[in-house]
Design an enzyme around this catalytic site. Structure first.
Site: not given
Length: 269
Positions: A2-3, A52, A121, A258
């Protein structure tokens, strides 16, 4: 995976269903039994997303951190809740509804210092009020890495995934191979502003639509897109198909692990 817009929707749903309420918590699967026991009976004080990552706060200082990863799902339902089905890592239940979490990459309770380290981070999130395009650009501008890889680096900008990466680069006519340090502020700010618009729309609708009105199926007389991700897009998963703008062939290759999709005609070779 999921974005970011999906995780922001999950945070909003937690606030709507459980906000200000004492929740019941259990781990039917057993892998989060101690954490569920700590949550059980506490008031859900708030929920937010950073990229996310979902962060759900309860009375007391600890925060539930969830990262869905590739296989995680989070489903809400009305009460009375049915018996859990499958490997439910965490079930939250309140007066009006319940939520089941399955298969997350992370489901843990974090202390305040651990939450800070997590946030430190991560790059800025275009969907957050504190998201700062210039903070992200400071990281982009000193990098030799292509912009297509930088947009997938959550330490640079938190939230966009493979679909938003491909689509925002196409919409702004940016070649995926441009190194960050050659991109320039004007092109980066245009990418950022477009991400804000697209991802906010994703939060509103629950799907990713990136095609402008003049290129929608009804405007072009073409059939609507059929894909399990839903939404109308320009290049994502359209390799070998004609570009909706220039008619050229949409290309693909692997970037950052990707599949990247782009139009050589509209974005450069």
């Amino acid at each position: 995976m999921p974005e970011g817009h999906t995780v922001h929707r999950l945070a909003a749903e937690h606030r709507r269903v459980f906000g200000g309420e004492r929740v019941r918590a259990e781990s039917p699967q057993g892998r989060f039994a101690a954490g569920a026991a700590w949550i059980d009976g506490r008031v859900l004080a708030g929920a937010e997303a950073h990229g996310k990552h979902l962060l759900v706060g309860f009375e007391g200082e600890r925060v539930l951190h969830v990262h869905l990863g590739i296989y995680g799902t989070y489903g809400f339902g009305a009460v009375p809740a049915p018996e859990p089905v499958g490997a439910v890592r965490l079930r939250l239940a309140g007066a009006a509804g319940f939520a089941d979490l399955r298969g997350p990459n992370a489901c843990e309770l974090l202390e305040p210092g651990e939450v800070k380290r997590l946030r430190d981070r991560l790059g800025p999130d275009p969907l957050r009020a504190d998201g700062d395009a210039r903070e992200a650009f400071a990281r982009v501008a000193r990098s030799r890495v292509p912009v297509a890889a930088l947009l997938m680096d959550q330490s640079v900008v938190a939230g966009p995934g493979n679909i938003y990466r491909a689509e925002v680069l196409f919409r702004q006519g940016v070649c995926p191979d441009v190194p960050g340090r050659e991109l320039g502020w004007e092109r980066w700010s245009a990418l950022w502003d477009d991400l804000v618009v697209l991802m906010r729309e994703g939060v509103r609708t629950g799907r990713i639509d990136t095609v402008r009105a003049e290129h929608m199926p009804e405007a072009m007389g073409r059939p609507p897109r059929v894909d399990d991700h839903g939404g109308e897009v320009y290049v994502y998963r359209r390799a070998g198909s004609p570009c909706l703008v220039c008619g050229g062939v949409v290309a693909t290759r692997v970037v950052g692990g990707r599949n990247l999709f782009w139009c050589p005609g509209c974005q450069g070779a």
